[in-house]
Enzyme design. Structure first.
Site, PDB file in Angstrom:
ATOM      1  N   TYR A  68     -11.789 -65.615 110.453  1.00  0.00           N
ATOM      2  CA  TYR A  68     -11.480 -65.992 109.078  1.00  0.00           C
ATOM      3  C   TYR A  68     -11.990 -64.922 108.111  1.00  0.00           C
ATOM      4  O   TYR A  68     -13.116 -64.984 107.615  1.00  0.00           O
ATOM      5  CB  TYR A  68     -12.091 -67.349 108.723  1.00  0.00           C
ATOM      6  CG  TYR A  68     -11.639 -68.496 109.602  1.00  0.00           C
ATOM      7  CD1 TYR A  68     -10.487 -68.407 110.379  1.00  0.00           C
ATOM      8  CD2 TYR A  68     -12.364 -69.681 109.652  1.00  0.00           C
ATOM      9  CE1 TYR A  68     -10.074 -69.464 111.175  1.00  0.00           C
ATOM     10  CE2 TYR A  68     -11.955 -70.745 110.448  1.00  0.00           C
ATOM     11  CZ  TYR A  68     -10.815 -70.623 111.211  1.00  0.00           C
ATOM     12  OH  TYR A  68     -10.416 -71.681 112.006  1.00  0.00           O
TER      13      TYR A  68
ATOM     14  N   LEU B   7      -3.885 -81.705 106.378  1.00  0.00           N
ATOM     15  CA  LEU B   7      -3.086 -81.848 105.159  1.00  0.00           C
ATOM     16  C   LEU B   7      -1.952 -80.830 105.122  1.00  0.00           C
ATOM     17  O   LEU B   7      -1.334 -80.621 104.077  1.00  0.00           O
ATOM     18  CB  LEU B   7      -3.973 -81.700 103.924  1.00  0.00           C
ATOM     19  CG  LEU B   7      -5.088 -82.742 103.788  1.00  0.00           C
ATOM     20  CD1 LEU B   7      -5.921 -82.488 102.539  1.00  0.00           C
ATOM     21  CD2 LEU B   7      -4.523 -84.156 103.756  1.00  0.00           C
TER      22      LEU B   7
ATOM     23  N   GLY C  53      -9.966 -77.846 104.147  1.00  0.00           N
ATOM     24  CA  GLY C  53     -10.408 -76.720 103.345  1.00  0.00           C
ATOM     25  C   GLY C  53     -10.494 -77.090 101.882  1.00  0.00           C
ATOM     26  O   GLY C  53      -9.931 -78.092 101.439  1.00  0.00           O
ATOM     27  N   ALA C  54     -11.191 -76.267 101.125  1.00  0.00           N
ATOM     28  CA  ALA C  54     -11.305 -76.479  99.679  1.00  0.00           C
ATOM     29  C   ALA C  54     -11.692 -75.170  99.021  1.00  0.00           C
ATOM     30  O   ALA C  54     -12.423 -74.362  99.597  1.00  0.00           O
ATOM     31  CB  ALA C  54     -12.344 -77.550  99.361  1.00  0.00           C
TER      32      ALA C  54
END
Length: 339
Positions: free
Chosen positions: A57, A228, A301-302
């Site tokens: 990542y 999501l 995630g955010a």
């Protein structure tokens, strides 16, 4: 927040975890470090203790940010998970070519900056562990997962090295990702496998026939990533949304305007249930996901603390069977037409 075990490890982790892919910036159009650290702190302060990252990542960037966020007392609040078996610097021998990349995402050009290899050779896993410990600023990783399976390395050899790391006290639990039940059988033939992390959402339900029942039967926690669908199931990615040029969603057929129109119609159809439970659409989708048989955790995630607080509420909600049945019926109807 619902707390659930990571297989037989004895570790209890929040049903909703913080997925740190986006904060690495890679394939997500960049990230802002200060905001990312504040988001991780918000997660830990609102009942989310599972923080999942990976070297891939951002070519180490996400791990470095997570390490900064977990300095001091925050480290003891976190169940820290990272991964191994993807190598990009070209220094290791062996492995299988996975894809080419640059600093923004996959690169299909003739001269890519990185050649990402699936490489699970024991010596490579050992080097990756030491690199991750350094970037994360810790002496132990709570959950260590093979990111992808390497067909050139016997799983039994990789597992033997992971168990050695565990005996040394450098990792606490062992997991795999992007694996099959047959792969998991091979891990389990050598030692205890605690976690399987796979892509699973209302739009990605293939594992309901294989990995999910396998995990339920063998006491392996199932961590759903992209529950999501990269924001598509939150209601925030409507037909008019424009993506940053370096955002990987620009290239995905699922994010076509036609698909987004269909998903928006589905979300509108389940919105009365969200209102009944006083949940946002994203929270309702999360609650549905972690209610599915075999699915113990969901990684969300955010990009900012507000999104984190919203995500946490999805791990608190418990849906009644009637609501779950109605949602599932509408999911199946939507899938008949959505890519």
């Amino acid at each position: 927040m619902q707390m659930r075990p990571l297989g037989g490890s004895g570790i209890m982790a929040s049903a909703v975890g913080f997925g740190a892919w986006a904060i690495g910036g890679w394939m997500w159009g960049g990230s802002e470090e200060k905001e990312a650290i504040a988001s991780i702190h918000a997660a830990l302060d609102n009942g989310i203790n599972l923080i999942d990252t990976a070297p891939m990542y951002g070519m180490g960037r996400s791990e470095e940010i997570v390490g900064k966020a977990l300095k001091g007392s925050y480290r003891h609040k976190a169940v820290l998970a990272t991964k191994c078996a993807l190598e990009w610097d070209g220094t290791a021998k062996g492995g299988t070519f996975h894809f080419a990349a640059d600093d923004f995402g996959k690169d299909e050009g003739d001269n890519p900056k990185y050649r990402v290899m699936r490489n699970a050779r024991p010596e490579v896993l050992r080097k990756e562990l030491e690199d991750s410990l350094r970037r994360l600023g810790t002496d132990v990783i709570d959950l260590y997962q093979t990111h992808w399976q390497d067909p050139t390395t016997p799983i039994e050899d990789s597992m033997a090295e992971l168990m050695k790391m565990q005996r040394e006290g450098k990792i606490r639990a062992i997991g795999c990702s992007n694996a099959t039940p047959e792969d998991m059988d091979r891990y389990r033939s050598v030692g205890q496998l605690d976690v399987d992390q796979e892509k699973y959402s209302m739009l990605d339900r293939g594992h309901e026939k294989d990995n999910l029942p396998y995990c339920a039967e063998h006491n392996v926690a199932y961590l759903a990533y992209s529950p999501l669908a990269q924001g598509l199931l939150t209601g925030a990615v409507g037909p008019d949304r424009q993506f940053n040029p370096t955002d990987n969603r620009n290239k995905l057929p699922r994010f076509s305007v036609e698909n987004r129109v269909k998903v928006a119609a589905f979300l509108q159809a389940i919105s009365p249930i969200a209102e009944d439970y006083r949940l946002t659409l994203g929270q309702l989708v999360t609650a549905w996901t972690i209610s599915q048989p075999g699915c113990s955790h969901a990684l969300l995630g955010a990009r900012n603390p507000k999104q984190v607080v919203e995500n946490a509420k999805g791990g608190q909600a418990i849906l009644q069977p009637e609501a779950l049945a109605v949602i599932t019926e509408k999911v199946e109807s939507m899938l008949a037409s959505v890519v």
